[in-house]
Design a protein around this motif. Structure first.
Motif, PDB file in Angstrom:
ATOM      1  N   GLY A  94       0.825  -1.213   0.000  1.00 51.61           N
ATOM      2  CA  GLY A  94       0.000   0.000   0.000  1.00 51.61           C
ATOM      3  C   GLY A  94       0.850   1.249   0.000  1.00 51.61           C
ATOM      4  O   GLY A  94       2.065   1.216  -0.231  1.00 51.61           O
ATOM      5  N   TYR A  95       0.212   2.376   0.260  1.00 54.18           N
ATOM      6  CA  TYR A  95       0.954   3.638   0.308  1.00 54.18           C
ATOM      7  C   TYR A  95       1.925   3.629   1.477  1.00 54.18           C
ATOM      8  O   TYR A  95       1.647   3.060   2.538  1.00 54.18           O
ATOM      9  CB  TYR A  95      -0.017   4.820   0.432  1.00 54.18           C
ATOM     10  CG  TYR A  95      -0.683   5.159  -0.875  1.00 54.18           C
ATOM     11  CD1 TYR A  95      -0.116   6.082  -1.755  1.00 54.18           C
ATOM     12  CD2 TYR A  95      -1.852   4.519  -1.266  1.00 54.18           C
ATOM     13  CE1 TYR A  95      -0.707   6.367  -2.973  1.00 54.18           C
ATOM     14  CE2 TYR A  95      -2.449   4.803  -2.485  1.00 54.18           C
ATOM     15  CZ  TYR A  95      -1.876   5.724  -3.335  1.00 54.18           C
ATOM     16  OH  TYR A  95      -2.460   5.994  -4.551  1.00 54.18           O
ATOM     17  N   ASP A  96       3.067   4.244   1.281  1.00 56.38           N
ATOM     18  CA  ASP A  96       4.129   4.266   2.292  1.00 56.38           C
ATOM     19  C   ASP A  96       3.722   5.222   3.415  1.00 56.38           C
ATOM     20  O   ASP A  96       3.890   6.437   3.308  1.00 56.38           O
ATOM     21  CB  ASP A  96       5.445   4.713   1.652  1.00 56.38           C
ATOM     22  CG  ASP A  96       6.640   4.477   2.563  1.00 56.38           C
ATOM     23  OD1 ASP A  96       6.437   4.435   3.790  1.00 56.38           O
ATOM     24  OD2 ASP A  96       7.761   4.338   2.052  1.00 56.38           O
ATOM     25  N   LEU A  97       3.192   4.659   4.484  1.00 55.68           N
ATOM     26  CA  LEU A  97       2.697   5.498   5.583  1.00 55.68           C
ATOM     27  C   LEU A  97       3.826   6.173   6.345  1.00 55.68           C
ATOM     28  O   LEU A  97       3.587   7.166   7.034  1.00 55.68           O
ATOM     29  CB  LEU A  97       1.826   4.668   6.528  1.00 55.68           C
ATOM     30  CG  LEU A  97       0.524   4.136   5.930  1.00 55.68           C
ATOM     31  CD1 LEU A  97      -0.329   3.487   7.009  1.00 55.68           C
ATOM     32  CD2 LEU A  97      -0.261   5.233   5.227  1.00 55.68           C
ATOM     33  N   LYS A  98       5.030   5.651   6.219  1.00 54.90           N
ATOM     34  CA  LYS A  98       6.158   6.356   6.838  1.00 54.90           C
ATOM     35  C   LYS A  98       6.350   7.708   6.165  1.00 54.90           C
ATOM     36  O   LYS A  98       6.696   8.699   6.815  1.00 54.90           O
ATOM     37  CB  LYS A  98       7.430   5.524   6.737  1.00 54.90           C
ATOM     38  CG  LYS A  98       8.575   6.077   7.590  1.00 54.90           C
ATOM     39  CD  LYS A  98       9.648   5.044   7.777  1.00 54.90           C
ATOM     40  CE  LYS A  98      10.685   5.504   8.801  1.00 54.90           C
ATOM     41  NZ  LYS A  98      10.137   5.641  10.143  1.00 54.90           N
ATOM     42  N   LEU A  99       6.097   7.764   4.860  1.00 57.56           N
ATOM     43  CA  LEU A  99       6.198   9.026   4.125  1.00 57.56           C
ATOM     44  C   LEU A  99       4.952   9.875   4.296  1.00 57.56           C
ATOM     45  O   LEU A  99       5.029  11.080   4.545  1.00 57.56           O
ATOM     46  CB  LEU A  99       6.413   8.748   2.634  1.00 57.56           C
ATOM     47  CG  LEU A  99       7.704   8.050   2.228  1.00 57.56           C
ATOM     48  CD1 LEU A  99       7.682   7.735   0.739  1.00 57.56           C
ATOM     49  CD2 LEU A  99       8.916   8.905   2.569  1.00 57.56           C
ATOM     50  N   TYR A 100       3.771   9.244   4.163  1.00 59.28           N
ATOM     51  CA  TYR A 100       2.536  10.007   4.050  1.00 59.28           C
ATOM     52  C   TYR A 100       1.824  10.240   5.379  1.00 59.28           C
ATOM     53  O   TYR A 100       1.049  11.192   5.490  1.00 59.28           O
ATOM     54  CB  TYR A 100       1.580   9.306   3.080  1.00 59.28           C
ATOM     55  CG  TYR A 100       2.033   9.388   1.644  1.00 59.28           C
ATOM     56  CD1 TYR A 100       2.012  10.580   0.947  1.00 59.28           C
ATOM     57  CD2 TYR A 100       2.503   8.256   0.981  1.00 59.28           C
ATOM     58  CE1 TYR A 100       2.438  10.662  -0.368  1.00 59.28           C
ATOM     59  CE2 TYR A 100       2.929   8.320  -0.335  1.00 59.28           C
ATOM     60  CZ  TYR A 100       2.892   9.523  -1.011  1.00 59.28           C
ATOM     61  OH  TYR A 100       3.305   9.606  -2.308  1.00 59.28           O
ATOM     62  N   ALA A 101       2.031   9.364   6.378  1.00 57.30           N
ATOM     63  CA  ALA A 101       1.298   9.498   7.635  1.00 57.30           C
ATOM     64  C   ALA A 101       2.168   9.950   8.800  1.00 57.30           C
ATOM     65  O   ALA A 101       1.689  10.668   9.682  1.00 57.30           O
ATOM     66  CB  ALA A 101       0.618   8.181   7.990  1.00 57.30           C
ATOM     67  N   GLU A 102       3.440   9.528   8.817  1.00 55.49           N
ATOM     68  CA  GLU A 102       4.295   9.941   9.927  1.00 55.49           C
ATOM     69  C   GLU A 102       4.763  11.383   9.780  1.00 55.49           C
ATOM     70  O   GLU A 102       5.104  12.031  10.777  1.00 55.49           O
ATOM     71  CB  GLU A 102       5.509   9.016  10.041  1.00 55.49           C
ATOM     72  CG  GLU A 102       5.173   7.631  10.565  1.00 55.49           C
ATOM     73  CD  GLU A 102       6.420   6.810  10.856  1.00 55.49           C
ATOM     74  OE1 GLU A 102       7.542   7.366  10.794  1.00 55.49           O
ATOM     75  OE2 GLU A 102       6.274   5.613  11.144  1.00 55.49           O
ATOM     76  N   ALA A 103       4.800  11.898   8.564  1.00 60.00           N
ATOM     77  CA  ALA A 103       5.223  13.287   8.342  1.00 60.00           C
ATOM     78  C   ALA A 103       4.185  14.243   8.917  1.00 60.00           C
ATOM     79  O   ALA A 103       2.994  13.927   8.978  1.00 60.00           O
ATOM     80  CB  ALA A 103       5.409  13.545   6.854  1.00 60.00           C
ATOM     81  N   PRO A 104       4.598  15.418   9.366  1.00 58.78           N
ATOM     82  CA  PRO A 104       3.642  16.386   9.917  1.00 58.78           C
ATOM     83  C   PRO A 104       2.539  16.707   8.918  1.00 58.78           C
ATOM     84  O   PRO A 104       2.787  16.802   7.711  1.00 58.78           O
ATOM     85  CB  PRO A 104       4.513  17.611  10.203  1.00 58.78           C
ATOM     86  CG  PRO A 104       5.895  17.071  10.375  1.00 58.78           C
ATOM     87  CD  PRO A 104       5.987  15.904   9.442  1.00 58.78           C
ATOM     88  N   ARG A 105       1.327  16.840   9.414  1.00 60.50           N
ATOM     89  CA  ARG A 105       0.185  17.163   8.550  1.00 60.50           C
ATOM     90  C   ARG A 105       0.466  18.443   7.774  1.00 60.50           C
ATOM     91  O   ARG A 105       0.942  19.421   8.324  1.00 60.50           O
ATOM     92  CB  ARG A 105      -1.079  17.311   9.401  1.00 60.50           C
ATOM     93  CG  ARG A 105      -2.328  17.641   8.588  1.00 60.50           C
ATOM     94  CD  ARG A 105      -3.586  17.399   9.379  1.00 60.50           C
ATOM     95  NE  ARG A 105      -3.892  15.974   9.458  1.00 60.50           N
ATOM     96  CZ  ARG A 105      -4.604  15.301   8.547  1.00 60.50           C
ATOM     97  NH1 ARG A 105      -5.055  15.933   7.469  1.00 60.50           N
ATOM     98  NH2 ARG A 105      -4.843  14.019   8.686  1.00 60.50           N
ATOM     99  N   GLY A 106       0.168  18.389   6.486  1.00 59.89           N
ATOM    100  CA  GLY A 106       0.398  19.526   5.618  1.00 59.89           C
ATOM    101  C   GLY A 106       1.710  19.465   4.859  1.00 59.89           C
ATOM    102  O   GLY A 106       1.926  20.256   3.940  1.00 59.89           O
ATOM    103  N   SER A 107       2.586  18.526   5.230  1.00 60.33           N
ATOM    104  CA  SER A 107       3.890  18.445   4.563  1.00 60.33           C
ATOM    105  C   SER A 107       3.893  17.476   3.389  1.00 60.33           C
ATOM    106  O   SER A 107       4.830  17.471   2.601  1.00 60.33           O
ATOM    107  CB  SER A 107       4.967  18.022   5.568  1.00 60.33           C
ATOM    108  OG  SER A 107       4.737  16.702   6.044  1.00 60.33           O
ATOM    109  N   GLN A 108       2.848  16.627   3.293  1.00 57.94           N
ATOM    110  CA  GLN A 108       2.766  15.635   2.223  1.00 57.94           C
ATOM    111  C   GLN A 108       1.392  15.687   1.568  1.00 57.94           C
ATOM    112  O   GLN A 108       0.396  15.995   2.230  1.00 57.94           O
ATOM    113  CB  GLN A 108       3.001  14.218   2.776  1.00 57.94           C
ATOM    114  CG  GLN A 108       4.402  13.954   3.271  1.00 57.94           C
ATOM    115  CD  GLN A 108       5.414  13.866   2.144  1.00 57.94           C
ATOM    116  OE1 GLN A 108       5.083  13.520   1.015  1.00 57.94           O
ATOM    117  NE2 GLN A 108       6.661  14.181   2.454  1.00 57.94           N
TER     118      GLN A 108
END
Length: 304
Positions: A94-108
């Motif tokens: 699936g989508y890389d949650l380390k990139l898309y979910a762990e990053a601060p909201r608004g950065s991805q």
């Protein structure tokens, strides 16, 4: 000579990944760092999702690279059938949650600061979905070879393929249906019917490849050691069929699903996917991923 658009994409990607650009380093980067690769093996065009360290999780460049390689295989006169697989024993987690979910909201992309803009999110996810649809639109048939994890966005790709073979112990499902997702390619009901599709998407349950074959989510499951043989049995069967005949059958059968409203369902699913990531619960889930890491947050989400 002139480089094709696909080759320019490969060169550009290799340059971005390289700290010291030399022809030798370019070739090495192209082979080792490209997140999606194409190899031609006789009449088979093999497309490999190539991020094995992250179980082939989807990052920003993968959807567009996938589409470009599908086009390249379609343009190759020696290719009659495409095989989509993952490197390292997994299809796609699936989508890389380390990139898309762990990053601060608004950065991805996909996780905006509140209040969010549905138009911006729809642009991002519609673009990805249309890249995946290149598998559906491919003029040549596509076989999904499913091993290990086939989760979330990975199942979006697999279920768009014309034929599917899974290992008995593969793990297939859409856990983000519990929180933070809606399958944008919207193939579940078309493959399973409403009852079974609802059972899996209302719960977010993950099932084995063997169970997926039993209920019709995939076409066949085999023991892991037999998947090479199962793939070869199908692709060899197509070797003697004119490519135009393969195209005729695929076009006719796809038209059944398209006439049933696939495009409209995908449009709605893409909007709902964005909404699911920006609900109060979705915002809290992303915050939890940022605090404790996505693995623990997903375990908490999927705990009954």
């Amino acid at each position: 000579f002139r480089l094709s658009q696909t080759m320019w994409q490969r060169v550009a990607y290799a340059v971005r990944c390289s700290t010291s650009f030399t022809p030798c380093r370019l070739l090495c980067s192209q082979q080792q760092q490209q997140p999606v690769k194409l190899s031609i093996e006789g009449h088979v065009g093999r497309i490999t999702l190539n991020r094995p360290a992250s179980m082939n999780a989807i990052e920003a460049s993968m959807p567009s690279l996938l589409e470009s390689l599908v086009a390249e295989a379609n343009d190759n006169p020696s290719v009659k059938v495409l095989v989509l697989q993952g490197a390292g024993g997994n299809f796609c987690s699936g989508y890389d949650l380390k990139l898309y979910a762990e990053a601060p909201r608004g950065s991805q992309p996909g996780s905006q600061l509140m209040p969010w803009d549905p138009y911006e999110d729809y642009q991002f996810m519609r673009r990805a979905t249309q890249h995946y649809m290149s598998l559906w639109r491919s003029l040549k048939p596509v076989l999904a070879r499913i091993e290990g994890s086939c989760i979330g966005g990975g199942s979006d790709m697999a279920l768009l393929c014309d034929v599917t073979i899974a290992t008995d112990d593969a793990k297939i499902g859409y856990p983000p249906a519990r929180l933070w997702g809606c399958p944008t390619t919207a193939m579940w009901a078309h493959r399973l019917g409403l009852e079974q599709a609802k059972r899996l998407l209302l719960t977010g349950d993950v099932i084995s490849g063997r169970r997926a074959a039993q209920i019709g989510l995939v076409g066949e499951s085999v023991p892991t050691e037999q998947i090479d043989e199962a793939e070869r049995r199908f692709t060899d069967r197509l070797a003697g069929v004119p490519v135009n005949q393969l195209f005729f059958q695929k076009l006719m059968l796809n038209s059944v699903v398209e006439a049933a409203g696939l495009a409209n369902t995908q449009r709605l699913a893409t909007l709902l996917d964005g909404m699911s990531r920006h609900t109060p619960e979705g915002v809290q889930f992303q915050r939890r991923c940022e605090e404790v890491g996505f693995k623990q947050a997903v375990q908490e989400r999927d705990r009954n």
